[in-house]
Design an enzyme around this catalytic site. Structure first.
Site, PDB file in Angstrom:
ATOM      1  N   ARG A 136       0.796  -1.234   0.000  1.00 25.58           N
ATOM      2  CA  ARG A 136       0.000   0.000   0.000  1.00 25.58           C
ATOM      3  C   ARG A 136       0.824   1.276   0.000  1.00 25.58           C
ATOM      4  O   ARG A 136       0.257   2.357  -0.112  1.00 25.58           O
ATOM      5  CB  ARG A 136      -0.975  -0.016   1.169  1.00 25.58           C
ATOM      6  CG  ARG A 136      -1.916  -1.202   1.069  1.00 25.58           C
ATOM      7  CD  ARG A 136      -3.195  -1.064   1.859  1.00 25.58           C
ATOM      8  NE  ARG A 136      -4.099  -2.104   1.446  1.00 25.58           N
ATOM      9  CZ  ARG A 136      -4.224  -3.301   2.066  1.00 25.58           C
ATOM     10  NH1 ARG A 136      -3.530  -3.564   3.150  1.00 25.58           N
ATOM     11  NH2 ARG A 136      -5.050  -4.209   1.604  1.00 25.58           N
ATOM     12  N   SER A 199       0.420  -8.166   9.349  1.00 29.40           N
ATOM     13  CA  SER A 199      -0.716  -8.882   8.764  1.00 29.40           C
ATOM     14  C   SER A 199      -0.659 -10.350   9.164  1.00 29.40           C
ATOM     15  O   SER A 199       0.404 -10.853   9.535  1.00 29.40           O
ATOM     16  CB  SER A 199      -0.668  -8.793   7.235  1.00 29.40           C
ATOM     17  OG  SER A 199      -0.610  -7.452   6.812  1.00 29.40           O
ATOM     18  N   GLY A 200      -1.798 -11.034   9.061  1.00 27.74           N
ATOM     19  CA  GLY A 200      -1.809 -12.476   9.315  1.00 27.74           C
ATOM     20  C   GLY A 200      -2.949 -12.965  10.182  1.00 27.74           C
ATOM     21  O   GLY A 200      -2.893 -14.076  10.702  1.00 27.74           O
ATOM     22  N   GLY A 201      -3.993 -12.152  10.316  1.00 28.73           N
ATOM     23  CA  GLY A 201      -5.118 -12.493  11.202  1.00 28.73           C
ATOM     24  C   GLY A 201      -5.853 -13.764  10.837  1.00 28.73           C
ATOM     25  O   GLY A 201      -6.539 -14.350  11.668  1.00 28.73           O
ATOM     26  N   GLU A 202      -5.695 -14.228   9.607  1.00 25.97           N
ATOM     27  CA  GLU A 202      -6.352 -15.471   9.188  1.00 25.97           C
ATOM     28  C   GLU A 202      -5.498 -16.686   9.542  1.00 25.97           C
ATOM     29  O   GLU A 202      -5.860 -17.822   9.241  1.00 25.97           O
ATOM     30  CB  GLU A 202      -6.644 -15.435   7.683  1.00 25.97           C
ATOM     31  CG  GLU A 202      -7.982 -14.816   7.331  1.00 25.97           C
ATOM     32  CD  GLU A 202      -8.186 -13.403   7.850  1.00 25.97           C
ATOM     33  OE1 GLU A 202      -7.380 -12.525   7.513  1.00 25.97           O
ATOM     34  OE2 GLU A 202      -9.147 -13.169   8.605  1.00 25.97           O
ATOM     35  N   TRP A 261      -3.162  -4.847  10.367  1.00 21.31           N
ATOM     36  CA  TRP A 261      -2.621  -4.962   9.001  1.00 21.31           C
ATOM     37  C   TRP A 261      -2.776  -3.734   8.118  1.00 21.31           C
ATOM     38  O   TRP A 261      -2.200  -3.680   7.035  1.00 21.31           O
ATOM     39  CB  TRP A 261      -3.208  -6.192   8.306  1.00 21.31           C
ATOM     40  CG  TRP A 261      -4.709  -6.273   8.197  1.00 21.31           C
ATOM     41  CD1 TRP A 261      -5.542  -6.909   9.060  1.00 21.31           C
ATOM     42  CD2 TRP A 261      -5.539  -5.748   7.159  1.00 21.31           C
ATOM     43  NE1 TRP A 261      -6.843  -6.808   8.618  1.00 21.31           N
ATOM     44  CE2 TRP A 261      -6.868  -6.102   7.462  1.00 21.31           C
ATOM     45  CE3 TRP A 261      -5.285  -5.012   5.990  1.00 21.31           C
ATOM     46  CZ2 TRP A 261      -7.953  -5.734   6.644  1.00 21.31           C
ATOM     47  CZ3 TRP A 261      -6.357  -4.647   5.182  1.00 21.31           C
ATOM     48  CH2 TRP A 261      -7.673  -5.008   5.517  1.00 21.31           C
ATOM     49  N   ASN A 279      -9.846  -9.071  12.994  1.00 24.46           N
ATOM     50  CA  ASN A 279     -10.758 -10.057  13.599  1.00 24.46           C
ATOM     51  C   ASN A 279     -10.065 -10.859  14.693  1.00 24.46           C
ATOM     52  O   ASN A 279      -8.868 -11.136  14.605  1.00 24.46           O
ATOM     53  CB  ASN A 279     -11.270 -11.018  12.516  1.00 24.46           C
ATOM     54  CG  ASN A 279     -10.133 -11.813  11.878  1.00 24.46           C
ATOM     55  OD1 ASN A 279      -9.396 -11.276  11.060  1.00 24.46           O
ATOM     56  ND2 ASN A 279      -9.975 -13.065  12.256  1.00 24.46           N
ATOM     57  N   ASP A 321     -15.904 -11.923  10.729  1.00 24.63           N
ATOM     58  CA  ASP A 321     -14.659 -11.362  10.174  1.00 24.63           C
ATOM     59  C   ASP A 321     -14.782  -9.866   9.940  1.00 24.63           C
ATOM     60  O   ASP A 321     -14.321  -9.340   8.929  1.00 24.63           O
ATOM     61  CB  ASP A 321     -14.229 -12.071   8.878  1.00 24.63           C
ATOM     62  CG  ASP A 321     -12.831 -11.642   8.441  1.00 24.63           C
ATOM     63  OD1 ASP A 321     -11.984 -11.418   9.322  1.00 24.63           O
ATOM     64  OD2 ASP A 321     -12.602 -11.504   7.225  1.00 24.63           O
ATOM     65  N   ASP A 323     -13.084  -7.210  10.717  1.00 26.19           N
ATOM     66  CA  ASP A 323     -11.847  -6.562  11.165  1.00 26.19           C
ATOM     67  C   ASP A 323     -12.136  -5.098  11.482  1.00 26.19           C
ATOM     68  O   ASP A 323     -12.861  -4.428  10.733  1.00 26.19           O
ATOM     69  CB  ASP A 323     -10.795  -6.600  10.040  1.00 26.19           C
ATOM     70  CG  ASP A 323     -10.258  -7.998   9.773  1.00 26.19           C
ATOM     71  OD1 ASP A 323     -11.057  -8.938   9.738  1.00 26.19           O
ATOM     72  OD2 ASP A 323      -9.044  -8.120   9.584  1.00 26.19           O
ATOM     73  N   ARG A 348     -15.883  -2.189   8.758  1.00 23.43           N
ATOM     74  CA  ARG A 348     -16.284  -3.358   7.967  1.00 23.43           C
ATOM     75  C   ARG A 348     -17.717  -3.759   8.297  1.00 23.43           C
ATOM     76  O   ARG A 348     -18.459  -4.253   7.445  1.00 23.43           O
ATOM     77  CB  ARG A 348     -15.359  -4.549   8.295  1.00 23.43           C
ATOM     78  CG  ARG A 348     -13.985  -4.503   7.679  1.00 23.43           C
ATOM     79  CD  ARG A 348     -13.898  -5.366   6.438  1.00 23.43           C
ATOM     80  NE  ARG A 348     -13.685  -6.765   6.689  1.00 23.43           N
ATOM     81  CZ  ARG A 348     -12.505  -7.389   6.710  1.00 23.43           C
ATOM     82  NH1 ARG A 348     -11.398  -6.701   6.528  1.00 23.43           N
ATOM     83  NH2 ARG A 348     -12.419  -8.683   6.891  1.00 23.43           N
ATOM     84  N   TRP A 495     -12.770  -0.724  -4.692  1.00 16.10           N
ATOM     85  CA  TRP A 495     -11.641  -1.263  -3.908  1.00 16.10           C
ATOM     86  C   TRP A 495     -10.466  -0.284  -3.901  1.00 16.10           C
ATOM     87  O   TRP A 495      -9.344  -0.630  -3.571  1.00 16.10           O
ATOM     88  CB  TRP A 495     -11.228  -2.636  -4.458  1.00 16.10           C
ATOM     89  CG  TRP A 495     -10.667  -3.542  -3.420  1.00 16.10           C
ATOM     90  CD1 TRP A 495      -9.354  -3.899  -3.271  1.00 16.10           C
ATOM     91  CD2 TRP A 495     -11.381  -4.214  -2.375  1.00 16.10           C
ATOM     92  NE1 TRP A 495      -9.220  -4.735  -2.197  1.00 16.10           N
ATOM     93  CE2 TRP A 495     -10.449  -4.953  -1.637  1.00 16.10           C
ATOM     94  CE3 TRP A 495     -12.730  -4.239  -1.988  1.00 16.10           C
ATOM     95  CZ2 TRP A 495     -10.804  -5.725  -0.520  1.00 16.10           C
ATOM     96  CZ3 TRP A 495     -13.087  -5.018  -0.893  1.00 16.10           C
ATOM     97  CH2 TRP A 495     -12.130  -5.740  -0.172  1.00 16.10           C
TER      98      TRP A 495
HETATM   99 CA    CA Z   1      -9.843 -10.742   8.756  1.00 13.82          CA
END
Ligand code: CA
Length: 592
Positions: A136, A199-202, A261, A279, A321, A323, A348, A495
């Site tokens: 980004r 990042s990496g919440g999943e 993230w 999340n 989810d 977030d 969200r 987006w």
């Molecule tokens: Ca998420």
């Protein structure tokens, strides 16, 4: 030894001369960064000012003369690596610094688009980006440009040459950590700090906000956002976040998610760093009864210590989810004859929140998308009023022989009423311009156990449109009332980020490929240009050689084609790309 010391001194002397001598600007200072919004000759921060308003004071370009806005140059990121381009460019001293997919960064001549240097991170096999290989943007300070890579590393580069000055690891990529946000630079008592999330919440990582010395990348403080985890300050444990097991059962907090993230904003007036948190993990909410703090929240942090000043949870005990990472934008709320130091965020979960940014106190929340199912509204205490049956069912209650809990149709979808793409706030109209999406999902829960480096969801889903003619919806929202003043409907999901200007314009891009401009007061579309691939980046504007310029990256991708279910099928024919476009309003026709 003496000989080596002399050589070293001579070498560093040369290095200093090279970055400060004739023909080389020393680079922007922390004061320049704090005044970024007021200086239209450069774009130094992600958000056009650390408050994240994305408002430019430039007024040359307006709804009448914008018909004369023409492309000046376009630059291809090249190679076989395309995919989503979600960057916001930085513009400084005749250069454009722009990041691209697969953790690349380019320095371009701002007048001609010619490449000055490029750097590509050597990404290992086995990186685990959840939602496309995007980046980004970078951050600039002094002689350095900073950016993060998908293998969860931070890099500082010499902004004139692209030479790597230092590289630091945030965390293990094979445990699911990655990095794609634009870093944030803030002032502190010990000097400027480079502030980043992860990042990496999943994958069941634990979100943190961290501050580093921009000179050498050394960690100054680290603040985990999930309760029970210990913070760090100057190499030593500092304080625990919250109180262990207050809102989390058993050991679930140890892999509790809350990925930071999207990066953050900084408000100089309250000296607060604002970060959102993702999340709670896993998605299946029956595994973790409680509010699960501070997942799906906004936090205000003290830049000097990393201590949490206040937190506000948008979705306690999230099960969809939702977030809470979306940007918290500082602004002055004028209401009932008073001015309040406020901040707004479009979550969200489909609600547009206004908070008191000095205390985190809840002021208001209004739905900004239609047909929300999971909550009837937000109570006076700021907590959601959950709809009975709005939460996907407990797999333990599934019918005999079934592994899945009861599926529910939920609006918004997990990709959100609004996702990462930043909104803009106009100091001129007092309105927020919010890139939103109207969609829902079937969602159900399943059993799940944590395994390092594996997806940690315990849920399944299919995203579906809810209207026939559009999903994307750019809305102008009055923060005092939550009223939608105008709406632009787009067939594909929006987006990309938004920019607004004192020339009374709002810019955003579409997945169909157009950069579009709207009248900020009425929403009338006043200009569009087809960039050849979908736009999912954030536009900027600056003044150069006495003319107003507009820049944006083009390149379709991001989370929608990967996760969009039935929606993804309708947009599968959009072409990929990877370009930076620059437009200018020639002086000769600026008045026409
Ligand atoms: Ca998420």
């Amino acid at each position: 030894m003496k000989f080596h010391a002399i050589l070293f001194a001579a070498a560093s002397g040369l290095a200093v001369a090279a970055s400060t001598g004739p023909g080389f600007a020393a680079g922007p200072t922390i004061d320049d960064l704090m005044k970024d919004q007021d200086n239209p000759k450069s774009v130094l921060t992600y958000g056009i000012g650390t408050q994240g308003q994305r408002f430019s004071p430039l007024a040359t370009l307006n709804k009448t003369n914008i018909k004369n806005l023409v492309p000046a140059w376009a630059f291809s990121f090249g190679g076989e690596k395309q995919r989503g381009q979600e960057a916001q460019p930085i513009v400084y001293d005749g250069m454009v610094y722009v990041t691209a997919s697969y953790s690349r960064i380019f320095a371009l001549n701002a007048m001609t688009g010619e490449k000055v240097w490029e750097h590509e991170a050597r990404l290992p096999e086995g990186i685990l980006p959840c939602c496309d290989v995007i980046n980004r943007g970078g951050a600039i300070l002094g002689d350095k440009i900073f950016f993060g890579s998908l293998d969860a590393k931070l890099v500082a580069l010499d902004r004139m040459t692209g030479k790597v000055l230092w590289r630091k690891t945030i965390d293990e990529y094979d445990a699911g950590y990655s990095y794609s946000a634009a870093p944030l630079i803030v002032p502190s008592k010990r000097g400027p700090l480079l502030v980043t999330g992860l990042s990496g919440g999943e994958f069941g990582v634990v979100g943190r906000v961290e501050a580093r010395n921009p000179e050498n990348g050394e960690l100054v403080w680290s603040r985990p956002v999930i309760e029970g985890h210990m913070g760090m300050l100057d190499g030593k444990p500092s304080t625990m976040t919250g109180k262990a097991n207050e809102s989390w059962p058993g050991d679930m907090w140890k892999t509790g998610g809350g990925a930071t993230w999207l990066g953050g904003t900084y408000d100089p007036e309250t000296n607060s760093i604002f970060f959102g948190t993702g999340n709670p993990a896993p998605w299946n909410s029956y595994t973790r009864p409680g509010d699960n703090k501070w997942s799906s929240s906004r936090l205000a942090l003290d830049p000097d210590t990393g201590e949490i000043k206040w937190g506000f949870q948008t979705t306690p005990h999230d099960g969809w989810d939702f977030d809470g990472v979306n940007e918290l934008v500082s602004f002055d709320l004028k209401k009932d004859g008073k001015t309040v130091k406020a901040a707004a965020t479009a979550d969200r979960n489909g609600f547009f929140y206004v908070l008191d940014r000095t205390s985190g106190k809840f002021i208001s929340a209004h739905p900004f998308v239609k047909n929300i199912t999971w909550a009837k509204g937000i109570g006076e205490d700021g907590r959601p009023i959950y709809t009975d049956g709005g939460r996907p069912g407990d797999p333990a209650q599934a019918a005999a022989g079934e592994k899945q809990g009861k599926s529910v149709f939920s609006v918004p979808s997990f990709l959100g009423g609004k996702n990462w793409m930043p909104m803009a706030y106009s100091k001129q109209t007092g309105l927020f311009y919010v890139p939103s999406n109207e969609w829902g999902m079937d969602i159900w829960n399943e059993g799940i156990a944590y395994k390092k480096g594996a997806a940690y969801l315990g849920a399944g889903f299919t995203i579906k449109p809810i209207f026939e003619d559009h999903i994307g919806s750019l809305k102008a929202i009055d923060p005092a009332t939550g009223t939608v003043k105008w709406e632009y409907k787009n067939k594909a999901p929006l987006w990309g980020g938004v920019l607004t200007t004192a020339g009374g314009l709002v810019f955003t891009g579409t997945p169909e490929g157009f950069l579009k401009a709207f009248d900020a007061a009425t929403g009338e579309e006043v200009w569009k240009f087809n960039t050849g691939s979908g736009i999912v980046g954030s536009p900027v504007t600056w003044e150069q050689d006495g003319e107003q310029w507009v820049g944006v990256v083009s390149g379709w991708g991001g989370a929608v084609p990967l996760w969009g279910g039935e929606v993804a099928k309708t947009i599968k024919n959009f072409s990929q790309g990877g370009m930076m476009w620059a437009f200018r309003l020639p002086k000769q026709v600026a008045a026409k």
